[in-house]
Design a protein around this motif. Sequence first.
Motif, short mmCIF file in Angstrom:
data_model
loop_
_atom_site.label_atom_id
_atom_site.label_comp_id
_atom_site.label_asym_id
_atom_site.label_seq_id
_atom_site.Cartn_x
_atom_site.Cartn_y
_atom_site.Cartn_z
N SER A 181 38.11 62.74 -37.62
CA SER A 181 39.34 62.97 -38.39
C SER A 181 39.69 61.66 -39.09
O SER A 181 38.99 60.65 -38.92
N GLU A 182 40.77 61.67 -39.87
CA GLU A 182 41.13 60.48 -40.64
C GLU A 182 41.37 59.27 -39.74
O GLU A 182 41.04 58.14 -40.11
N ASN A 183 41.92 59.48 -38.55
CA ASN A 183 42.19 58.35 -37.66
C ASN A 183 41.26 58.32 -36.45
O ASN A 183 41.55 57.66 -35.45
N ARG A 184 40.14 59.03 -36.54
CA ARG A 184 39.16 59.02 -35.44
C ARG A 184 37.77 58.85 -36.03
O ARG A 184 36.97 59.77 -36.12
N LYS A 185 37.48 57.63 -36.47
CA LYS A 185 36.20 57.27 -37.06
C LYS A 185 35.76 55.95 -36.45
O LYS A 185 36.57 55.04 -36.30
N ARG A 186 34.47 55.83 -36.15
CA ARG A 186 34.03 54.59 -35.53
C ARG A 186 32.50 54.49 -35.49
O ARG A 186 31.78 55.50 -35.58
N GLU A 187 31.99 53.24 -35.34
CA GLU A 187 30.60 53.02 -34.97
C GLU A 187 30.41 53.51 -33.55
O GLU A 187 31.27 53.30 -32.69
N MET A 188 29.27 54.13 -33.29
CA MET A 188 29.03 54.74 -31.98
C MET A 188 27.86 54.08 -31.26
O MET A 188 26.92 53.57 -31.90
N PRO A 189 27.88 54.10 -29.93
CA PRO A 189 26.73 53.63 -29.16
C PRO A 189 25.51 54.50 -29.42
O PRO A 189 25.60 55.58 -30.00
N GLU A 215 23.46 47.30 -28.49
CA GLU A 215 24.37 46.48 -29.29
C GLU A 215 25.46 45.93 -28.39
O GLU A 215 26.24 46.71 -27.82
N PRO A 216 25.57 44.61 -28.23
CA PRO A 216 26.54 44.02 -27.29
C PRO A 216 27.99 44.40 -27.56
O PRO A 216 28.82 44.35 -26.65
N GLN A 217 28.30 44.81 -28.80
CA GLN A 217 29.70 45.15 -29.12
C GLN A 217 30.24 46.31 -28.28
O GLN A 217 31.45 46.47 -28.13
N PHE A 218 29.35 47.13 -27.71
CA PHE A 218 29.80 48.28 -26.94
C PHE A 218 29.89 48.00 -25.43
O PHE A 218 30.27 48.88 -24.67
N LYS A 219 29.55 46.79 -25.03
CA LYS A 219 29.57 46.47 -23.60
C LYS A 219 30.99 46.59 -23.06
O LYS A 219 31.94 46.11 -23.65
N GLY A 220 31.10 47.27 -21.91
CA GLY A 220 32.40 47.45 -21.29
C GLY A 220 33.17 48.68 -21.77
O GLY A 220 34.26 48.95 -21.28
N GLU A 221 32.60 49.43 -22.69
CA GLU A 221 33.27 50.65 -23.16
C GLU A 221 32.81 51.86 -22.37
O GLU A 221 31.70 51.91 -21.83
N VAL A 222 33.68 52.86 -22.33
CA VAL A 222 33.33 54.15 -21.75
C VAL A 222 32.87 55.07 -22.87
O VAL A 222 33.49 55.13 -23.94
N ASP A 223 31.79 55.78 -22.62
CA ASP A 223 31.38 56.83 -23.55
C ASP A 223 31.51 58.18 -22.85
O ASP A 223 31.02 58.37 -21.74
N TYR A 270 38.00 72.18 -28.79
CA TYR A 270 36.55 72.27 -28.84
C TYR A 270 35.94 70.89 -29.00
O TYR A 270 36.53 69.99 -29.60
N LEU A 271 34.71 70.74 -28.50
CA LEU A 271 33.94 69.53 -28.78
C LEU A 271 33.56 69.50 -30.25
O LEU A 271 33.48 70.54 -30.91
N THR A 272 33.32 68.30 -30.77
CA THR A 272 32.94 68.15 -32.18
C THR A 272 31.62 67.38 -32.28
O THR A 272 30.56 67.95 -32.13
N SER A 273 31.70 66.08 -32.51
CA SER A 273 30.52 65.21 -32.54
C SER A 273 30.60 64.24 -31.38
O SER A 273 31.68 63.91 -30.89
N HIS A 274 29.44 63.75 -30.96
CA HIS A 274 29.42 62.75 -29.89
C HIS A 274 28.09 62.02 -29.90
O HIS A 274 27.19 62.35 -30.69
N VAL A 275 27.96 61.02 -29.03
CA VAL A 275 26.74 60.23 -28.96
C VAL A 275 25.54 61.14 -28.86
O VAL A 275 25.54 62.13 -28.13
N GLY A 276 24.52 60.81 -29.58
CA GLY A 276 23.30 61.59 -29.63
C GLY A 276 22.32 61.00 -30.65
O GLY A 276 21.23 60.64 -30.29
N PRO A 277 22.74 60.90 -31.93
CA PRO A 277 23.96 61.45 -32.53
C PRO A 277 23.88 62.97 -32.62
O PRO A 277 22.90 63.53 -33.10
N THR A 278 24.93 63.61 -32.12
CA THR A 278 25.00 65.07 -32.02
C THR A 278 26.17 65.59 -32.84
O THR A 278 27.25 65.03 -32.78
N SER A 279 25.93 66.66 -33.59
CA SER A 279 26.97 67.31 -34.37
C SER A 279 27.04 68.78 -33.95
O SER A 279 26.02 69.48 -33.95
N LEU A 280 28.24 69.23 -33.59
CA LEU A 280 28.41 70.57 -33.02
C LEU A 280 29.39 71.41 -33.82
O LEU A 280 30.38 70.90 -34.34
#
Length: 661
Positions: A181-189, A215-223, A270-280
């Motif tokens: 969405s407009e406020n839910r965009k990001r680089e993903m693991p 990529e070290p930038q994602f260290k410590g994040e929850v997916d 509903y689920l949408t997109s998530h790490v994979g990269p997966t599009s649903l």
Amino acid sequence: MCSLLVLFLISLQWLLILPLSSLGLQLHIQDKHVVMENGIVNVTISNPQGMVTGIRFNGIDNLLEVRNKESNRGYWDLVWEGEGSQGKKGTLDRIETTNMTVITQNEEQVELSFTRTWDPSLKGKVVPMKFDKRFIMRNGSSGLYIYAIYERLEGWPAVNVGNMRLVFKLNKDKFHYMAVSENRKREMPLPDDRLSNRSQKLAYPEAVLLVNPVEPQFKGEVDDKYQYSCESKDAILHGWISSSYSDPPTGFWQITPSNEFRSAGPTKQYLTSHVGPTSLTIVHSTHYAGSDLIMKFGSGEPWKKVFGPVFVYVNYLSNGGDGDPRQKLWEDANKQKVKEIQSWPYNFIASKDFPPSDQRGSISGRLMLQDGDRKIPANRAYVGVAPPGDVGSWQTECKSYQFWSRANANGSFSINNIRTGNYNLYAWVPGFIGDYKYDGAISITPGSHTNMDNLVYQPPRDGPTIWQIGFPDRSAAEFYVPDPDPKYINKLYVNHSDRFRQYGLWERYSELYPEGDMVYTVGVSDYRKDWFFAQVTRKNPDNTYQGTTWQVKFKLNKINKSGIYKLRLALATANVVQLQVRVNNPLQASPLFSTGQIGHDNTIARHGIHGLYRLFNVDLQGSLLVEGDNTIFLTQTESVSPFQGIMYDYIRLEGPPSSVS
């Protein structure tokens, strides 16, 4: 002339462009594959299995994950259980078809059909349904239209279906940026970051802590894929953008112009997109609702439903220029979304099971609210038609179609492009409790228009409001949502309006209330700061759990001892809980009221802030209350898991009709 135009377009920097078609629309039927191309996009589908194995676009050989098997790139699937099945999660069927037919082939479009049917020799082996997967490529279109027709015939065995979806697994080397969405965009693991040597398992399989990501930038994040869920009304556009340095920025999007074929109404999550990269594109699921949304077919029960069409849209930008190319691709995809919505229902679909606009009907009217002595417009009400049922039954209806709209500030509504059939009209209004249902049946015929004139909804109310907590909008978002444990964050939701999507917030309750449960004092406490968003279990030092009792304290100056006070408890979600109510005596052996065990929404673990809406109305004898200080005790008794709990939508205490408090 054409080559000069191409050179002119290329000279513009960061201009959204699409390849110019010189070959026209073509279809190539091979031994094991079928290829559709229109000079812009090239799509390969396995023959006769009906799996999308390749999408070639703008010089990229395949947008899909080539390291996956051909059956694990672009496909429909469902989860099912047959008669007598003892499985906990059911059986996954990726719906490999057995026959391919060319339905339409001309200069404007190609439509292909991939089918599979069922017969008694397959009992227990595959789901007892007939499938027709359709793929449409149009001349000049940057993408592919996809829909499916699921059917059961009389005499086929009983079956339960839990989830149905359209899935795309994208090339992990290219697609790293996700937009929901407009406020839910990001680089993903990367998916590799979820492997055991790079992540730590958390409380359930979907959630992992990234401890050694590529990529070290994602260290410590929850997916956790559930952090990117969306309500059906908002899950229209989502997708991925490539960030490969060898290719121009390229977008892959799924656009769902209508949610008429999705289960359970406009606010179902509903689920949408998530790490994979997966599009649903999820068309039916039990997520955030549980067993109430299992699609149950009895022995011999016939059924047919069309899911889609969904538009798989691809776009790209030329190299160079200023500004964020990802935002430009997102904005272009939004423009395409508007075009698809305006074109719905599509008039180019070949199947007779998908009626065009002139074979549908419409409804309009105005909804008013009668709340006590005042009558006001039902501002921004959700108004819809769904199969006949009880009040509120639309939120668990999953076999047929639903059509919804939002009323304007004047309460006026219009619902267009409704499939023919018999319906009830339902509504609910933000700011007011309960559900509305129009008493009469509504019949929609081709080309019909039904004017409902003025409808009046009288929300539940017996007497004047003594106090209230929250805002009745079927969500717990207005209550206090704590900051996450710093060890378990998703950077997207730091200082975000959807802060409830952080992992592990249920654990914060015991940390914030180490010595006792929450106490809320009417007139002193602020529900935005003092009412924890979920009544969860308390974690004990030995890692067991116990139920919790919340207190609502309030003063009454006068009591009508012979009158009946009314406690309204509107729940935004419930997960394997029992809510008990006691008044002024927490040790009373039998509660004044109990819900019994309710709910399988599992919203707390899935960061959803609401599941199924439930309203309970509790009578309080005036003799139970006293002048001065009173306390209502809300006890949630079930305590096996940290995910058992309640999210309240709204609580109100009403006095008797003539009471003065």
